[in-house]
Motif scaffolding. Structure first.
Motif, PDB file in Angstrom:
ATOM      1  N   ASN A  82       0.818  -1.211   0.000  1.00  0.00           N
ATOM      2  CA  ASN A  82       0.000   0.000   0.000  1.00  0.00           C
ATOM      3  C   ASN A  82       0.853   1.262   0.000  1.00  0.00           C
ATOM      4  O   ASN A  82       0.338   2.366   0.126  1.00  0.00           O
ATOM      5  CB  ASN A  82      -0.992  -0.011   1.165  1.00  0.00           C
ATOM      6  N   GLY A  83       2.167   1.118  -0.090  1.00  0.00           N
ATOM      7  CA  GLY A  83       3.056   2.255  -0.231  1.00  0.00           C
ATOM      8  C   GLY A  83       3.206   3.106   1.015  1.00  0.00           C
ATOM      9  O   GLY A  83       3.719   4.214   0.950  1.00  0.00           O
ATOM     10  N   LYS A  84       2.771   2.590   2.144  1.00  0.00           N
ATOM     11  CA  LYS A  84       2.850   3.397   3.366  1.00  0.00           C
ATOM     12  C   LYS A  84       3.982   2.929   4.260  1.00  0.00           C
ATOM     13  O   LYS A  84       4.497   1.819   4.102  1.00  0.00           O
ATOM     14  CB  LYS A  84       1.519   3.295   4.130  1.00  0.00           C
ATOM     15  N   PRO A 104       3.770   2.182  10.879  1.00  0.00           N
ATOM     16  CA  PRO A 104       3.075   0.916  11.126  1.00  0.00           C
ATOM     17  C   PRO A 104       1.911   0.660  10.168  1.00  0.00           C
ATOM     18  O   PRO A 104       1.206  -0.311  10.344  1.00  0.00           O
ATOM     19  CB  PRO A 104       2.551   1.089  12.547  1.00  0.00           C
ATOM     20  N   GLU A 105       1.706   1.537   9.131  1.00  0.00           N
ATOM     21  CA  GLU A 105       0.560   1.328   8.247  1.00  0.00           C
ATOM     22  C   GLU A 105       0.877   0.405   7.069  1.00  0.00           C
ATOM     23  O   GLU A 105       0.008   0.088   6.278  1.00  0.00           O
ATOM     24  CB  GLU A 105       0.055   2.665   7.675  1.00  0.00           C
ATOM     25  N   ALA A 106       2.156   0.032   6.934  1.00  0.00           N
ATOM     26  CA  ALA A 106       2.557  -0.755   5.765  1.00  0.00           C
ATOM     27  C   ALA A 106       1.800  -2.083   5.702  1.00  0.00           C
ATOM     28  O   ALA A 106       1.648  -2.765   6.713  1.00  0.00           O
ATOM     29  CB  ALA A 106       4.055  -1.022   5.817  1.00  0.00           C
TER      30      ALA A 106
END
Lengths: 264, 226
Positions: A60-62, A65-67
């Protein structure tokens, strides 16, 4: 509701649950072993190696901790249309030798290696890169004993022809022959499933007849989480994916630059 | 004029005036000899050269082996040796363990034929499978199911294999030198004429019967090919 897949008697199809898929690659190995897919002395040359079932990775390209990561196992989609109104997938309509056809009775797109002349139009026409060209004759190193694993149910390919996933069509014939010997005309739901579906340790792959409301695949594709890759091309693929994550469903319809093959 | 009209060479001259000066009486004969020669080469010598021939390891008589069967014409008597496995696949030519049911002791033959002696000493005693040459083996890329035809379609063996099931002497095995296919696939006749259903078993012959029997759904590539 209008049926998505309605021509013919059977419409074999696949549903892959991306929330279950761990990207382990067992499906790729099981597929290659089942279908006599040749190895290369240099398997790291990904432009030339063959993999009927390929696992693609996307994220998701983040940042942490959002990956998040998702893996897309990609067999041949066995499309029903070319998306421009034709009633055959684009690989079939471009074939100059009738080496590949859509069997309306099973929904499987065939590939007849002895008829193929190796022009590679179909490879160029396939939006899913599901078709592979044999740059060399099949290679099974004898000293490593690989030739002993060859299956007599799948004919080996020669140099200069295209090959691709056949939905393990020989397993359909195997199931039918068994049914005929038992005096049955119909095969049961689990008698015919592909090698990848059988091997998947996470049981992410379900296989069956999309036209039969009793089959699990026919129920799964009605889920609100069901989608197909590049659905906007309108080629009516018979491989569905499930994901509860919005960004996964979104990138499935986006340009290729958000994907990168697992091999890098 | 009247005189020359009877000579064949002048017919050619009349038909193709431009050829006139090349065609003499001798030229016509040369043409005829060459033409017949070419036909002979193409229709007789070439097919002979195209196929190599090889004898089977020893003679096997179907007639002898079916003598004790209640009804040698019945499929069940064939299926005793040419059996179906539990998963529906076809055994094809039976293996040694089948022969062993009767020819159990290599030391004591059931009859006094040389073929049986060869079989017992060279194969049975050595526990070596007989390397039979198959008359109907299709190319690698072809899928064929006996269960579909024999069990579901109820087609007799004879329809596809001819009278082999009642034969006494095995014919020579002939193989196409270029493709490696047995002669039974493309047939004996180079003209392509077919009088019996079993004369050849090419793609079109398979499809012809499927169409005749109303099974057109079996004429998709991925039914007969793998």
């Amino acid at each position: 509701m209008k049926k998505e897949h309605d021509q013919g008697k059977y419409k074999y199809g696949m549903v892959i649950d991306l929330d279950k898929c761990t990207g382990c690659g067992t499906c790729m190995v099981a597929c290659a072993a089942e279908n006599n897919v040749s190895v290369r002395p240099d398997e790291s040359d990904k432009q030339r190696s063959i993999s009927w079932m390929q696992v693609y990775k996307a994220d998701n390209g983040k940042e942490f901790p959002e990956a998040e990561t998702v893996y897309f196992p990609r067999p041949c989609m066995h499309c029903e249309q070319d998306g421009r109104g034709g009633h055959a997938p684009s690989c079939v309509s471009v074939c100059v030798a009738t080496a590949t056809t859509l069997d309306k009775n099973t929904g499987i797109v065939s590939q007849i290696y002895t008829r193929c002349i190796g022009c590679r139009y179909c490879q160029a026409a396939c939006p899913y890169k599901a078709r592979y060209f044999n740059w060399w004759d099949a290679y099974f190193p004898v000293d490593k004993g690989l030739e002993r694993y060859l299956s007599p149910e799948v004919s080996p390919r020669m140099r200069g022809v295209i090959e691709k996933c056949s939905f393990c069509h020989h397993r359909l014939m195997r199931a039918r022959t068994k049914a005929y010997a038992d005096g049955r005309r119909k095969i049961k739901e689990n008698e015919y499933i592909t090698a990848c579906a059988e091997a998947c340790p996470a049981q992410a792959i379900t296989f069956g007849d999309l036209n039969n409301p009793k089959h699990k695949v026919a129920q799964l594709i009605k889920s609100k989480n069901a989608f197909r890759i590049l659905e906007r091309l309108n080629t009516k693929p018979k491989v569905y994916y499930l994901s509860s994550r919005d960004w996964v469903r979104k990138i499935a319809d986006n340009p290729v630059d958000e994907f990168s093959p697992i091999s890098g | 004029m009247k005189n020359s009209a009877e000579k064949p060479s002048s017919i050619v001259v009349a038909a193709f005036p431009a050829l006139g000066r090349y065609v003499s009486k001798g030229g016509w004969l040369c043409f005829l000899a060459g033409f017949v020669g070419a036909l002979f080469l193409g229709w007789y010598v070439f097919p002979k050269l195209l196929y190599s021939s090889q004898p089977q390891p020893f003679n096997f008589s179907h007639k002898v082996h079916l003598e004790e069967a209640d009804d040698p014409e019945d499929v069940e008597s064939c299926l005793n040796c040419h059996a179906f496995r539990d998963d529906g696949t076809f055994v094809g030519i039976p293996r040694l363990d089948k022969c062993k049911e009767c020819h159990e002791d290599p030391e004591s033959p059931l009859g006094d034929s040389d073929d049986e002696a060869t079989f017992l000493t060279n194969y049975m005693a050595e526990k070596k499978e007989v390397p039979w040459l198959s008359y109907s083996r299709q190319p690698d890329c072809v899928y064929f199911s006996h269960a579909a035809h024999v069990k579901m379609g109820e087609i007799e063996c004879k329809t596809c294999h001819g009278p082999h099931g009642g034969s006494e002497v095995l014919p020579l095995y002939r193989e196409n030198r270029i493709s490696g296919y047995p002669i039974g696939i493309w047939g004996e006749r180079i003209s392509g004429l077919k009088t019996n259903t079993w004369d050849r078993m090419k793609m079109d012959d398979c499809a012809e019967c499927h169409t005749e029997k109303g099974h057109e759904e079996n004429n998709a590539c991925f039914v007969c090919h793998k």
